[in-house]
Design an enzyme around this catalytic site. Structure first.
Site, short mmCIF file in Angstrom:
data_model
loop_
_atom_site.label_atom_id
_atom_site.label_comp_id
_atom_site.label_asym_id
_atom_site.label_seq_id
_atom_site.Cartn_x
_atom_site.Cartn_y
_atom_site.Cartn_z
N LYS A 195 -66.90 43.46 35.31
CA LYS A 195 -65.51 43.04 35.46
C LYS A 195 -65.35 41.55 35.14
CE LYS A 195 -62.95 41.36 38.78
NZ LYS A 195 -61.93 40.57 38.09
N GLY A 247 -69.52 33.21 40.43
CA GLY A 247 -68.18 32.80 40.84
C GLY A 247 -68.26 31.79 41.96
N SER A 248 -67.23 31.75 42.77
CA SER A 248 -67.16 30.71 43.80
C SER A 248 -68.07 31.04 44.99
CB SER A 248 -65.72 30.57 44.27
OG SER A 248 -65.30 31.79 44.84
N THR A 249 -68.44 30.00 45.70
CA THR A 249 -69.30 30.16 46.88
C THR A 249 -68.58 30.99 47.94
OG1 THR A 249 -70.52 28.16 46.38
CG2 THR A 249 -70.53 28.88 48.68
N GLY A 252 -68.82 34.54 46.97
CA GLY A 252 -70.25 34.87 47.03
C GLY A 252 -70.69 35.20 48.45
N GLU A 269 -74.71 33.56 41.58
CA GLU A 269 -74.65 32.27 40.85
C GLU A 269 -73.34 31.63 41.25
OE1 GLU A 269 -76.97 31.11 38.86
OE2 GLU A 269 -78.20 32.85 38.38
N CYS A 303 -69.88 25.23 36.22
CA CYS A 303 -70.48 25.26 37.55
C CYS A 303 -71.46 24.12 37.75
CB CYS A 303 -71.19 26.59 37.75
SG CYS A 303 -72.30 26.98 36.38
N GLU A 400 -66.49 21.20 45.53
CA GLU A 400 -66.38 21.41 44.08
C GLU A 400 -64.91 21.32 43.67
OE1 GLU A 400 -67.07 25.45 42.63
OE2 GLU A 400 -68.30 24.62 41.03
P1 NAP Z 1 -64.03 33.46 41.97
O1 NAP Z 1 -62.66 33.27 42.44
O2 NAP Z 1 -65.12 33.57 42.97
O3 NAP Z 1 -64.01 34.75 41.05
C1 NAP Z 1 -65.14 35.20 40.34
C2 NAP Z 1 -64.98 36.67 40.04
O4 NAP Z 1 -65.03 37.42 41.26
C3 NAP Z 1 -63.67 37.05 39.40
O5 NAP Z 1 -63.91 38.07 38.45
C4 NAP Z 1 -62.87 37.52 40.57
O6 NAP Z 1 -61.83 38.39 40.21
C5 NAP Z 1 -63.90 38.25 41.39
N1 NAP Z 1 -63.59 38.41 42.82
C6 NAP Z 1 -62.65 37.78 43.56
N2 NAP Z 1 -62.71 38.19 44.85
C7 NAP Z 1 -63.70 39.09 44.92
C8 NAP Z 1 -64.27 39.89 45.98
N3 NAP Z 1 -63.82 39.80 47.25
N4 NAP Z 1 -65.29 40.71 45.70
C9 NAP Z 1 -65.77 40.80 44.44
N5 NAP Z 1 -65.28 40.09 43.40
C10 NAP Z 1 -64.27 39.24 43.63
O7 NAP Z 1 -64.49 32.29 41.00
P2 NAP Z 1 -63.69 31.71 39.76
O8 NAP Z 1 -62.62 30.82 40.28
O9 NAP Z 1 -63.33 32.79 38.81
O10 NAP Z 1 -64.83 30.85 39.04
C11 NAP Z 1 -65.14 29.55 39.36
C12 NAP Z 1 -66.37 29.48 40.23
O11 NAP Z 1 -67.48 30.08 39.59
C13 NAP Z 1 -66.79 28.07 40.51
O12 NAP Z 1 -67.11 27.93 41.86
C14 NAP Z 1 -68.03 27.89 39.65
O13 NAP Z 1 -68.92 26.91 40.09
C15 NAP Z 1 -68.62 29.25 39.70
N6 NAP Z 1 -69.55 29.46 38.59
C16 NAP Z 1 -70.91 29.49 38.84
C17 NAP Z 1 -71.81 29.66 37.81
C18 NAP Z 1 -73.30 29.68 38.05
O14 NAP Z 1 -74.03 30.09 37.16
N7 NAP Z 1 -73.77 29.27 39.22
C19 NAP Z 1 -71.34 29.83 36.52
C20 NAP Z 1 -69.97 29.80 36.29
C21 NAP Z 1 -69.09 29.62 37.34
P3 NAP Z 1 -60.34 37.87 40.00
O15 NAP Z 1 -60.34 36.39 40.02
O16 NAP Z 1 -59.97 38.42 38.69
O17 NAP Z 1 -59.58 38.44 41.13
#
Ligand code: NAP
Ligand code: MG
Length: 489
Positions: A195, A247-249, A252, A269, A303, A400
């Protein structure tokens, strides 16, 4: 002081460039995208679609299907069937043939992918073209090579695939994150339900088109789109054997709690707050370029962005002056223009988050320096910004921001900077700039960061593992390490 003036004088010319937009004539986008399940495009059971927009001009690009728990169930069932009947049975070298084919098809359509990535996500075309898309293809090439050599990757160990992998990715590197996840999963013999994030589904859907054309057996890769509870439905599905989340901590942590009382294997991650450390003996001009690249690359939507700068006191004035000059020379605006350095912020919500942090900086009384450039009146843009005189305990240093905002702190000794650099909840990456190899090796062993770059920043390669410590997550993606996440060993 004299030196600062000299620097100012010699570096103050900013050329006015004629527009150089990449053309969109060669791309094909449908008005509406369904879900890619079991090798077919299927309508979402809710009948609901949502818009994906171009954050640089707020115009609608396409409608995307919203998958609910019943669609997720269909996708997981398709992946299970494909795993049991085909993918776990065919020879590993057959698996790699499909993967090489997908890699070549991404390369053949690289221009189309780059343009769509930029339209949908707001990142400069130069980055999509030179970083995202080539690296995505390279991940398929690299892991295709491992598919029939797993016994060499883990000598004297018996390796087995896991089954169905549920993969959830963020919006900052959509096609690249999808490739990071799909390629090792397939190489190890697993099938996939992936997804993408709500705001950037298009290149993953284009990848689904390639997967369809490649003849990959139906159900081996399923791509479902949605938002809100779609991701949670994947994580909660009882027949998913492995969850891979980037995604976000915050999210996670929710996933870790959900998965903790199941047998699902998990890699996370997550976010970062990486330190970029400049010593007095560093090549200063190179370091300044590295700092700029570290934080302003992809609007700071990285990230591992080098979002905390530590400069040794003796060179602090020089580095800050050079940074200010360099920042004035960055081109901000239309992401489709080949000269653009800083494109659009991915979404209105993200722009608001960044503004919230800038307001905190103001309230804390920090010195804020932003570029004097103009930003387009439409779309979501944020000027590159430096925050000086900021305390180690400040929210800006600890949380962050995920935008083009750099905090700057100074230090005197090696021990002091190690202590400060490690003093956040995160541990994803770090950069060290010095002339001395011994200093680099000393720091790489003491910085609690998954990646430490020396005299460079934001360099990625499929052969190199990537991942975090502490609240930046666990497990590694990339390299041989990346195989482990998809195998029972
Ligand atoms: P996010 O809000 O955590 O969303 C990431 C993904 O998870 C999206 O596809 C989101 O779907 C989905 N999601 C949301 N709530 C969920 C839940 N309860 N259960 C399962 N999936 C869920 O993060 P983001 O704002 O998209 O991305 C930014 C973050 O990613 C930053 O914190 C960044 O540091 C981190 N990141 C880390 C790495 C790494 O390799 N460590 C790489 C890239 C990014 P929807 O948003 O479509 O609802
Ligand atoms: Mg979009």
């Amino acid at each position: 002081m004299k030196k600062e003036k000299e620097i100012k004088k010699t570096e103050s010319i900013k050329w006015e460039l004629s527009p150089a937009p990449e053309s969109t004539g060669h791309i094909s986008l449908k008005a509406k995208y369904d879900l890619f399940i079991d090798g077919k495009w299927v309508k979402p059971s809710s009948g609901k679609y949502f818009d994906t927009i171009n954050p640089a001009n707020e115009e609608k690009l396409a409608e995307i299907a919203y998958a609910n728990a019943s669609d997720v169930d269909k996708a997981v069932k398709a992946a299970r069937k494909a795993y049991s009947n085909i993918w776990s049975k065919i020879s590993p070298s057959e698996r790699s043939k499909y993967m090489y084919r997908i890699a070549r098809m991404i390369q053949e359509r690289a221009r189309e992918f780059a343009v769509i990535e930029t339209l949908d996500g707001g990142k400069p075309i130069r980055e999509s073209r030179d970083v995202d898309i080539p690296l995505a293809a390279n991940h398929f090439f690299y892991y295709a090579g491992w598919a029939d050599k797993l016994e060499y990757a883990f000598p004297n160990r018996k390796v087995e695939s896991l089954g169905v992998a549920g993969q959830i990715i963020p919006w900052n590197f959509p096609l690249l994150m999808a490739s990071w996840k799909i390629a090792p999963a397939l190489a190890c013999g697993n099938t996939v339900v992936l997804k993408p994030a709500e705001t950037t589904s298009l290149t993953c859907l284009k990848l689904a088109e390639i997967i369809e054309e490649s003849g990959l057996p139906a159900g081996v890769v399923n791509i479902i789109t949605g938002f809100g509870d779609t991701g949670a439905a994947i994580v909660n599905h009882p027949d998913v054997n492995k969850v891979a989340f980037t995604g976000s901590t915050g999210v996670g942590k929710i996933i870790q709690r959900t998965v903790s009382n199941t047998e699902k294997k998990l890699t996370l991650e997550l976010g970062g707050k990486s330190a970029n450390i400049i010593f007095e003996d560093a090549p200063i001009d190179q370091a300044v370029e590295g700092i700029i690249n570290g934080i302003f690359f992809n609007q700071g939507h990285v990230c591992c962005a080098g979002s905390r700068l530590f400069v040794q006191e003796g060179v602090a004035d020089e580095v800050i002056q050079k940074l200010k000059n360099r920042m004035e020379h960055l081109y901000i605006g239309d992401p489709m223009d080949k000269n653009t350095d800083i494109g659009a912020i991915n979404s209105k919500e993200q722009l608001e988050t960044i503004k919230k942090y800038l307001k905190i900086a103001k309230n804390e009384g920090n010195k804020i320096i932003e570029s004097s450039c103009n930003t387009p009146s439409k779309g979501y843009f944020c000027k590159p910004t430096l925050i000086l005189d900021v305390a180690q305990s400040s929210t800006l240093v600890q949380e962050e921001i995920f935008g083009p905002v750099l905090t700057i702190q100074t230090f005197r000794t090696v021990d002091e900077v190690i202590q400060k650099a490690n003093n956040t909840p995160f541990g994803l990456a770090a950069g060290v700039w010095t002339d001395k190899g011994s200093k680099i090796f000393n720091l790489t062993t003491k910085l609690r960061a998954g990646v430490v770059w020396a005299n460079t920043y934001n360099k990625f390669d499929p052969t190199s593992p990537f991942g975090g410590y502490k609240e930046s997550g666990f497990g590694r993606e990339g390299g041989v390490h990346g195989l482990e996440a998809y195998l029972k060993i």
